[in-house]
Design an enzyme around this catalytic site. Structure first.
Site, PDB file in Angstrom:
ATOM      1  N   THR A   7       0.427  -1.530   0.032  1.00  0.00           N
ATOM      2  CA  THR A   7      -0.282  -0.170  -0.017  1.00  0.00           C
ATOM      3  C   THR A   7       0.946   1.412   0.062  1.00  0.00           C
ATOM      4  O   THR A   7       1.928   1.127   0.577  1.00  0.00           O
ATOM      5  CB  THR A   7      -1.008  -0.058   1.510  1.00  0.00           C
ATOM      6  OG1 THR A   7      -0.167  -0.536   2.775  1.00  0.00           O
ATOM      7  CG2 THR A   7      -1.994  -1.297   0.725  1.00  0.00           C
TER       8      THR A   7
ATOM      9  N   GLY B 148       3.909  -3.202   8.149  1.00  0.00           N
ATOM     10  CA  GLY B 148       4.370  -3.434  10.186  1.00  0.00           C
ATOM     11  C   GLY B 148       5.980  -4.476   9.366  1.00  0.00           C
ATOM     12  O   GLY B 148       6.378  -4.665   8.588  1.00  0.00           O
TER      13      GLY B 148
ATOM     14  N   GLU C 240      -6.315  -6.474   4.889  1.00  0.00           N
ATOM     15  CA  GLU C 240      -6.422  -7.700   4.130  1.00  0.00           C
ATOM     16  C   GLU C 240      -7.627  -7.406   3.731  1.00  0.00           C
ATOM     17  O   GLU C 240      -8.694  -8.066   2.869  1.00  0.00           O
ATOM     18  CB  GLU C 240      -6.813  -8.665   5.945  1.00  0.00           C
ATOM     19  CG  GLU C 240      -4.866  -8.927   5.586  1.00  0.00           C
ATOM     20  CD  GLU C 240      -3.898  -9.060   4.940  1.00  0.00           C
ATOM     21  OE1 GLU C 240      -4.573  -9.741   3.622  1.00  0.00           O
ATOM     22  OE2 GLU C 240      -2.919  -8.889   5.035  1.00  0.00           O
TER      23      GLU C 240
END
Lengths: 660, 660
Positions: free
Chosen positions: A139, A178, A421
């Protein structure tokens, strides 16, 4: 042990241990799970201060420490089965996140599945030894679910046989992965591949971010933490801006697509191969929805059995708050939902493994259905579970608002699943696409199979006139009959959505606008479809259960789940005449009876989830029910209590008096 | 300025400024509000780092600093009107809390209203000069809404003419009062008064907690911070354990009840006098619900106008996400709700001031109705607003999860209103008590007046047979007709609840058990009553608006609000035949049209709320729409980015590599 909670346990009508085995999938699995849990619990290295008392930087530090320890421990204990690793992690994470999460869940799996032989030989050992610590950067600041919109470019330079990576705009900066901010020294970067003057769409590249010696960012790599979030305080979700970063040609993951030395592009054989991981992660999330809700119910129901408040009958002692009908109505349907989602999670897991077998045999036939189901159920379960966690928290009154209840942590960490997700509304519309396609096939005379086979009947049975004249057959005490009602509701709402699209098309709008102008109906249809699947799977699970006591209490839960859904969406059932007005009153009455029936088993039902105190990390949810003394003890450790007089007194309050 | 958002503003069909005046209550009020806001915004003393980057202790420190500054500034500017102070505070607090909040909202007002003359002379100057910094200590670790359950004791000792205060049990420790932990040196403590061997119930006492010189806790006073919470990080909500703390007899607040020197207890004249404050605070919360939702809608709608994502028509550029019907369906009904609650807040405020006048004349006649209304509306609006804030947050996708969106802060701070000042379910049941009493009076032939007068008709009009045979008259395009439908729904659900109680009584259970066994129905009835009141007040507000453009857009919002409520609770309207099945399809169709109709005015409608960027403190909600560059800038200030390499790398990750 608090005597209230002891009495609750004595009043249970079923064998708690037997139900735990069913939840775990067998007595052996319960045993092994407990063994693994005790490894963490008894480990002095994992005893730590409550993360809520730490600053963000300290929390990140503590999480990195834990992750590093975990890696060593897993080797030491020889735990390598993915399910067992998952179990180990669940305990050691508690209600928080793991610092190296994406290294395990995305970096390694991507290397395993998308490296060619030479790449595998080079990168897998580096990643498995944590010399390469990685994440997965997809993203971007301006782009989420729509992959074609991603802007990062990887342009092949045949002169040096390198790819040149760039973030050409502010919106193209990678955002959210992350572990990207501080932890990782590598990332798998998704970028638009340009070679020989042509763009070939999104491909994956291994990009070194930081020196493997000094951990200092490499030239052209602008990387950092994206700042504090609602939850995930332990995780350094990061940004990444690439400025003419050059990587060798061999850093493109080339198991499927390839770029040859001269820049020739070679297409991958099939696009469906990447479906599997998405389906797997989404079906895991469904199970997590069950767990998050189960934990929350454990906390709220145990607390409701020891908390006394107000009065029902004047002059009598304050009753346990679980004796209030409103409290039961908040918590017991959620308890039923937690069980439902746990069973749905089990089912999804089984189906996934079965279908994976088929896929490896080259049989993709069941994949579209599973893909559609996992998308919708992911959205359906995460939405309701998130709301449910907050209901549990507020059912604990003021104390639920304290971080010592653990409910704020559970909420902020779980609610992210509604967005990641696959954003939930997008997921629901994916499921709707499958439903509409199936409906159209059925309308065209094709016989559907699988979970959507109910759409076969829709054309015949759901004509408005036939519905209203059809005698209502639903029996509100019979689960099979309720499953049927949910099925007909789903069929009806799929039909409503399909007809909305038709009507829009008759207005001569485009196919795409007709779809968008029917989106509300499409989401409703998906919701109803998922709701039907959950009720159906819950009912099916009952068929597997032999023990009378357990069967009886689960049957009560399943009825409660189904009837409460009908009450909440009563219009959907009344509108097509699936239920009559007097039956709806009957549903309300029956719901009250079921609440009263569940009351004596409530604590035992949450005990059966078998979350140890260390995993709950909640003062309100303690197994022994001794909440107040431990709240006081917890509060005294608050950082603000390190000194008797806070420095702000001397800095601001004392001087203020002088000025007034 | 982002060109997308500029275009949105150009497309608006009404005068934004005129709507702002309506929200403020007149052009003069808008002007004065902006003056006050600019005092804070232009003040260099109030420029501070984003609180989300600080540790809890630093946040508390920053809040104390701000509060101390504010006190000086208010004097400097001569701002003393409560409404103006409230306005000033709203800006300087932003989405956070004030450290000295309870000193202003509870300590001072209690002194003003419950001191006798001598006490007033002593304590008010001390409190107004902040030598005495106070809070209000009521709830205890084991006791919340049920005041009779509180355990703290104040026992009069005539030998020394002192009260001896004690926390006799762990559950009696005072818990939660804001500012109690570290800030206050005094508290008004609610305790059970014992004198001459008899308990006279709860009374208020001024208890010194800390030395006014050194701020060190006094002997027998165990005081501290209760630890981190979901929100309110800036506030030191505290605990207080009293161990034989002696205070002079004159420290009991004696305007009404008294204890004489010899220990003789003198009763207060009326218990109703304390109702007023509760009603006032609850009606303020209704307004806050409107504001919190208005802020959230401002953020989500502005962001939805500049965020582009996915595709509606293939091959075309990514559309603004506000063009998706699902996005409109999430946000526009909430926008309508925000307007509705703002207007309800205005109404409550007016009624409160009118009735306060009556009360000071000794006329309590309207108080029960207002008390019931404020309780129910507090619960109704805070529940829906809390859910709505989260919907807004998730409608911003991943970025809504970042603290830079401000939506996490708005949520965690606002959601506490569901629990404090009367837990919402308890509030709903209080309203239900009034409704049932009114219903019973009407059934007994009394003619009701005021907002519950619709119950007069219920007996005649809502007999099941008459309803089903009555032709359905609701016109889904006519607001007055929809108000009528909401009224009949409320009447029906009050009747259902009343009948449930009757049925329970016929089973020979006690009155109290019959009440508890009908509690689900009672809450439903209260909800329907409040919903009716909101729709009715929104419709009434339209009557006051002369400007055509503003009237038209507000009328669309009001219709959307009313119709969406019907869709969400369609069973309630179908069941008693208030709406027919074809009409319900009409409602769905009409809702879609209203969404499309509102689309061009959405940004202008949030602009009209007139929250300046400093008050929103949201990167996503910026007036200029330039979100991405400011997200990047914000992220770079994250504490984790203070160093290129976080210390945890050297502590754990580097050594880990060596061990593997």
């Amino acid at each position: 042990m608090n005597p209230d909670i002891t009495r609750e346990r004595e009043n249970a009508t079923f064998n708690v241990e037997k139900l735990t085995h069913i939840l775990d999938g067998g007595i052996e699995k319960t045993k092994r799970r407990r063994e693994i849990e005790s490894l963490v619990i008894s480990d002095p290295d994992f005893q730590s201060e409550d993360l809520n008392f730490l600053s963000r930087s300290e929390r990140y530090d503590a999480a990195v420490k834990k992750s590093a320890q975990m890696i060593l421990k897993l080797r030491e204990y020889g735990i390598s089965d993915p399910e067992e690793i998952y179990c180990y992690k669940s305990v050691f994470r508690g209600n928080h996140q793991e610092a190296l999460g994406l290294h395990f869940s995305m970096f390694l799996p991507t290397l395993y599945t998308q490296c060619n032989k030479e790449q595998f030989k080079k990168w897998v050992p580096l990643a498995e030894s944590f010399k390469a610590k990685g994440t997965y950067a997809q993203t971007e600041l301006g782009h989420g679910t729509h992959l074609r919109g991603l802007e990062t470019t990887a342009t092949y330079d045949p002169a040096t046989q390198e790819f040149v990576l760039n973030s050409p705009t502010i919106t193209s900066i990678k955002w959210w992965p992350g572990g990207l901010g501080k932890t990782s020294n590598h990332a798998i970067v998704l970028a638009q591949l340009h070679t020989q003057g042509k763009c070939h769409g999104l491909h994956a590249f291994i990009v070194p971010l930081r020196s493997m010696n000094t951990h200092i960012p490499l030239p052209g790599v602008v990387v950092g933490d994206i700042g504090p979030k609602f939850g995930f305080d332990e995780v350094d979700n990061g940004y990444l801006k690439l400025e003419n970063v050059r990587i060798p040609r061999e850093h493109m993951l080339m198991k499927y697509a390839k770029v040859e030395a001269d820049g020739t592009y070679v297409k991958p054989p099939s696009a469906k191969l990447t479906y599997g991981t998405m389906v797997f992660i989404r079906s895991m999330i469904v199970g997590e929805a069950g767990s998050a809700l189960a934990k929350s119910c454990t906390i709220a129901i145990r607390y409701s059995s020891v908390r006394h408040q107000s009065e029902i009958r004047s002059g009598e002692p304050e009753p346990q708050i679980m004796d209030y009908q409103t409290q039961q109505y908040k918590l017991f349907p959620l308890l039923a939902t937690a069980y439902a989602y746990k069973f749905v999670g089990q089912y999804m897991n089984q189906v996934y493994h079965r279908i994976t077998g088929d896929i490896s045999q080259g049989d993709f036939s069941e994949l579209p259905e599973l893909h559609a189901l996992s998308a919708g159920l992911k959205a359906f379960t995460t939405w309701t579970a998130s709301e449910g966690i907050e209901v549990c928290r507020m059912a604990c009154g003021g104390h639920g608002y304290s971080r010592c209840s653990a409910l704020p942590d559970i909420y902020v960490n779980f609610v992210a699943t509604c967005t990641y997700e696959g954003e939930n509304t997008v997921m629901m519309l994916q499921t709707a696409r499958f439903l509409i396609k199936s409906y159209q096939q059925a309308s065209a005379g094709h016989q559907l199979s699988g979970i959507v086979s109910y759409l076969n009947e829709s054309e015949r049975r759901l004509q408005p006139q036939s519905v209203s004249s059809r005698p209502t057959v639903v029996n509100v005490n019979d689960l099979a009959s309720l499953v049927e009602a949910y099925k007909l509701r789903a069929a009806k709402l799929v039909e409503v959505a399909a007809k909305s699209i038709q009507q829009e098309l008759q207005k001569r709008v485009s196919q795409e606008d007709a779809w968008n102008n029917s989106a509300i109906d499409l989401v409703r249809a998906s919701n109803a479809h998922c709701h039907y699947v959950v009720v159906k799977l819950f009912a099916a699970k009952l068929g597997e259960i032999g023990d009378m006591g357990v069967h009886s209490v689960l049957n009560t839960l399943a009825l409660l789940y189904a009837l409460q859904g009908i009450q909440q969406h009563s219009g959907d059932f009344l509108q097509p005449g699936l239920l009559s007005v007097p039956q709806l009153s009957q549903v309300s009455q029956r719901l009250k009876e079921l609440l009263a029936q569940l009351r004596p088993n409530a604590v035992a039902l949450v005990d059966a989830f078998d979350y140890c105190d260390e995993m709950l990390n909640s003062v309100l949810g303690r197994y022994d029910g001794n909440v107040y003394e431990h709240m006081f003890e917890w509060a005294r450790r608050s950082p603000l209590n390190k000194t008797e007089v806070h420095e702000s007194y001397h800095k601001y309050l004392k001087p203020l008096q002088a000025k007034l």
